[in-house]
Design a protein around this motif. Structure first.
Motif, PDB file in Angstrom:
ATOM      1  N   SER A 144       0.705  -1.186  -0.233  1.00 51.39           N
ATOM      2  CA  SER A 144      -0.094  -0.113  -0.093  1.00 51.39           C
ATOM      3  C   SER A 144       0.951   1.342   0.006  1.00 51.39           C
ATOM      4  O   SER A 144       0.463   2.231  -0.535  1.00 51.39           O
ATOM      5  CB  SER A 144      -0.977   0.076   1.226  1.00 51.39           C
ATOM      6  OG  SER A 144      -0.444   0.175   2.536  1.00 51.39           O
ATOM      7  N   ASP A 145       1.985   1.037   0.552  1.00 53.83           N
ATOM      8  CA  ASP A 145       3.018   2.423   0.694  1.00 53.83           C
ATOM      9  C   ASP A 145       3.625   2.406  -0.795  1.00 53.83           C
ATOM     10  O   ASP A 145       3.561   3.620  -1.256  1.00 53.83           O
ATOM     11  CB  ASP A 145       4.046   2.177   1.647  1.00 53.83           C
ATOM     12  CG  ASP A 145       3.407   2.132   3.133  1.00 53.83           C
ATOM     13  OD1 ASP A 145       2.997   2.993   3.535  1.00 53.83           O
ATOM     14  OD2 ASP A 145       3.408   0.808   3.688  1.00 53.83           O
ATOM     15  N   VAL A 146       3.904   1.614  -1.335  1.00 56.64           N
ATOM     16  CA  VAL A 146       4.192   1.837  -2.691  1.00 56.64           C
ATOM     17  C   VAL A 146       3.322   2.258  -3.736  1.00 56.64           C
ATOM     18  O   VAL A 146       3.691   3.044  -4.387  1.00 56.64           O
ATOM     19  CB  VAL A 146       4.656   0.186  -3.257  1.00 56.64           C
ATOM     20  CG1 VAL A 146       4.994   0.255  -4.951  1.00 56.64           C
ATOM     21  CG2 VAL A 146       5.889  -0.369  -2.495  1.00 56.64           C
ATOM     22  N   ALA A 147       2.100   1.795  -3.568  1.00 55.71           N
ATOM     23  CA  ALA A 147       0.798   2.477  -4.469  1.00 55.71           C
ATOM     24  C   ALA A 147       0.663   3.916  -3.834  1.00 55.71           C
ATOM     25  O   ALA A 147       0.605   4.490  -4.645  1.00 55.71           O
ATOM     26  CB  ALA A 147      -0.397   1.669  -4.072  1.00 55.71           C
ATOM     27  N   CYS A 148       0.837   4.261  -2.667  1.00 53.36           N
ATOM     28  CA  CYS A 148       0.817   5.654  -2.257  1.00 53.36           C
ATOM     29  C   CYS A 148       1.990   6.478  -2.870  1.00 53.36           C
ATOM     30  O   CYS A 148       1.644   7.509  -3.298  1.00 53.36           O
ATOM     31  CB  CYS A 148       0.835   5.731  -0.831  1.00 53.36           C
ATOM     32  SG  CYS A 148      -0.789   5.090  -0.003  1.00 53.36           S
ATOM     33  N   GLY A 149       2.838   5.917  -2.998  1.00 50.36           N
ATOM     34  CA  GLY A 149       4.259   6.533  -3.238  1.00 50.36           C
ATOM     35  C   GLY A 149       4.110   6.751  -4.754  1.00 50.36           C
ATOM     36  O   GLY A 149       4.293   7.992  -5.499  1.00 50.36           O
ATOM     37  N   ALA A 150       3.559   5.880  -5.659  1.00 52.10           N
ATOM     38  CA  ALA A 150       3.223   5.856  -6.799  1.00 52.10           C
ATOM     39  C   ALA A 150       2.292   7.270  -7.387  1.00 52.10           C
ATOM     40  O   ALA A 150       2.265   7.797  -8.357  1.00 52.10           O
ATOM     41  CB  ALA A 150       2.682   4.539  -7.541  1.00 52.10           C
ATOM     42  N   LEU A 151       1.294   7.154  -6.443  1.00 54.63           N
ATOM     43  CA  LEU A 151      -0.027   8.153  -6.678  1.00 54.63           C
ATOM     44  C   LEU A 151       0.607   9.474  -6.369  1.00 54.63           C
ATOM     45  O   LEU A 151       0.336  10.571  -7.092  1.00 54.63           O
ATOM     46  CB  LEU A 151      -1.005   8.051  -5.845  1.00 54.63           C
ATOM     47  CG  LEU A 151      -1.922   6.798  -6.459  1.00 54.63           C
ATOM     48  CD1 LEU A 151      -3.011   6.253  -5.236  1.00 54.63           C
ATOM     49  CD2 LEU A 151      -2.576   7.076  -7.702  1.00 54.63           C
ATOM     50  N   LEU A 152       1.632   9.998  -5.469  1.00 50.60           N
ATOM     51  CA  LEU A 152       2.370  10.940  -5.105  1.00 50.60           C
ATOM     52  C   LEU A 152       3.160  11.343  -6.215  1.00 50.60           C
ATOM     53  O   LEU A 152       3.054  12.709  -6.789  1.00 50.60           O
ATOM     54  CB  LEU A 152       3.060  10.787  -3.780  1.00 50.60           C
ATOM     55  CG  LEU A 152       2.220  10.751  -2.627  1.00 50.60           C
ATOM     56  CD1 LEU A 152       3.045  10.483  -1.345  1.00 50.60           C
ATOM     57  CD2 LEU A 152       1.229  12.160  -2.311  1.00 50.60           C
ATOM     58  N   VAL A 153       3.801  10.272  -6.664  1.00 51.95           N
ATOM     59  CA  VAL A 153       4.866  10.711  -7.817  1.00 51.95           C
ATOM     60  C   VAL A 153       4.037  11.193  -9.259  1.00 51.95           C
ATOM     61  O   VAL A 153       4.540  11.844  -9.610  1.00 51.95           O
ATOM     62  CB  VAL A 153       5.752   9.833  -8.036  1.00 51.95           C
ATOM     63  CG1 VAL A 153       6.692   9.790  -9.146  1.00 51.95           C
ATOM     64  CG2 VAL A 153       6.667   9.521  -6.820  1.00 51.95           C
ATOM     65  N   ARG A 154       2.863  10.481  -9.276  1.00 50.58           N
ATOM     66  CA  ARG A 154       2.283  10.746 -10.411  1.00 50.58           C
ATOM     67  C   ARG A 154       1.879  12.219 -10.458  1.00 50.58           C
ATOM     68  O   ARG A 154       1.708  13.016 -11.228  1.00 50.58           O
ATOM     69  CB  ARG A 154       1.103  10.057 -10.638  1.00 50.58           C
ATOM     70  CG  ARG A 154       0.132  10.091 -11.793  1.00 50.58           C
ATOM     71  CD  ARG A 154      -1.140  10.650 -11.279  1.00 50.58           C
ATOM     72  NE  ARG A 154      -1.764  11.103 -12.613  1.00 50.58           N
ATOM     73  CZ  ARG A 154      -1.719  12.051 -13.395  1.00 50.58           C
ATOM     74  NH1 ARG A 154      -1.008  12.890 -13.066  1.00 50.58           N
ATOM     75  NH2 ARG A 154      -2.636  12.416 -14.517  1.00 50.58           N
ATOM     76  N   ALA A 155       1.051  12.795  -9.067  1.00 47.04           N
ATOM     77  CA  ALA A 155       0.692  14.082  -8.981  1.00 47.04           C
ATOM     78  C   ALA A 155       1.979  14.940  -9.193  1.00 47.04           C
ATOM     79  O   ALA A 155       1.677  16.078  -9.779  1.00 47.04           O
ATOM     80  CB  ALA A 155       0.104  14.184  -7.612  1.00 47.04           C
ATOM     81  N   ALA A 156       2.906  14.748  -8.664  1.00 50.35           N
ATOM     82  CA  ALA A 156       4.102  15.605  -8.773  1.00 50.35           C
ATOM     83  C   ALA A 156       4.719  15.716 -10.246  1.00 50.35           C
ATOM     84  O   ALA A 156       4.822  16.801 -10.587  1.00 50.35           O
ATOM     85  CB  ALA A 156       5.380  15.071  -8.184  1.00 50.35           C
TER      86      ALA A 156
END
Length: 211
Positions: A144-156
């Motif tokens: 789940s942390d990997v997924a959250c990281g992916a979503l944050l990086v996508r937004a960035a």
């Protein structure tokens, strides 16, 4: 610049972001969000290292953490570089309109201001790749942390690209503008879907466990 925005507390940074001040702005926020996404990649690896079950991939995970930390620190540097890039641009806009050197000064400052967000895009793409690889190797408990990281990086990625385009739109040299925009667009078109697929894949797996 004596003040470092990355040394402010979370509350102080958000206060400054909310204030009627030019920096930090959208570019700095994008870099910080990307750094948080990279940090979650490191977190997933840090919790995986040392677990007997993942001993066979421990060296790979350690290497991924090292790379993710490199990305994280680079993005934090870009928070500062983005802010520093605004000062010459503001100075160029302050030049009287009848000054014959104004147009050239504006052109140079505007092109330079596009470089920090373009670098953010590149670092965020590195983070997406690292998160993909970490997701294949880290403890399932950290998915789940990997997924959250992916979503944050996508937004960035999306936010940084906006800051590229807002600068290139003002360039008189349209060939140079097109070259910068093309480099940005190519990366965004490849890595935004990759980040989204990674997050969706993890979410589907998590939701599937409860059915």
């Amino acid at each position: 610049m004596d003040e470092r925005y990355t040394e402010l507390s979370c509350e102080e940074f958000s206060d400054r972001l909310a204030a009627r001040e030019s920096v930090p702005g959208g570019g700095g926020a994008a870099a910080l969000v990307g750094a948080l996404g990279a940090a979650l990649c490191s977190m997933a690896g840090s919790f995986t290292v040392g677990k007997p079950r993942y001993a066979s991939v421990e060296d790979e995970v350690r290497a991924l953490v090292d790379e993710a930390e490199d990305v994280r620190y680079r993005l934090l540097e870009l928070v500062e570089e983005d802010a520093e890039g605004f000062a010459p641009l503001a100075a160029a806009y302050a030049i009287p309109r009848d000054d014959p050197g104004r147009a050239e000064a504006l052109e140079r400052a505007t092109e330079a201001a596009a470089m920090a967000p373009l670098a953010m895009v590149g670092e965020c793409c590195r983070a997406v790749s690292l998160l993909e690889r970490m997701g294949e190797r880290c403890s399932r408990l950290l998915a789940s942390d990997v997924a959250c990281g992916a979503l944050l990086v996508r937004a960035a990625l999306g936010a940084a690209s906006v800051n590229v385009y807002v600068n290139t739109a003002s360039l008189a040299d349209r060939a140079q503008a097109a070259a910068i925009e093309s480099a940005c667009e190519e990366l965004v078109e490849e890595y935004v879907p990759r980040a989204e697929r990674l997050a969706e894949s993890v979410l589907e797996d998590i939701r599937g466990r409860s059915r």
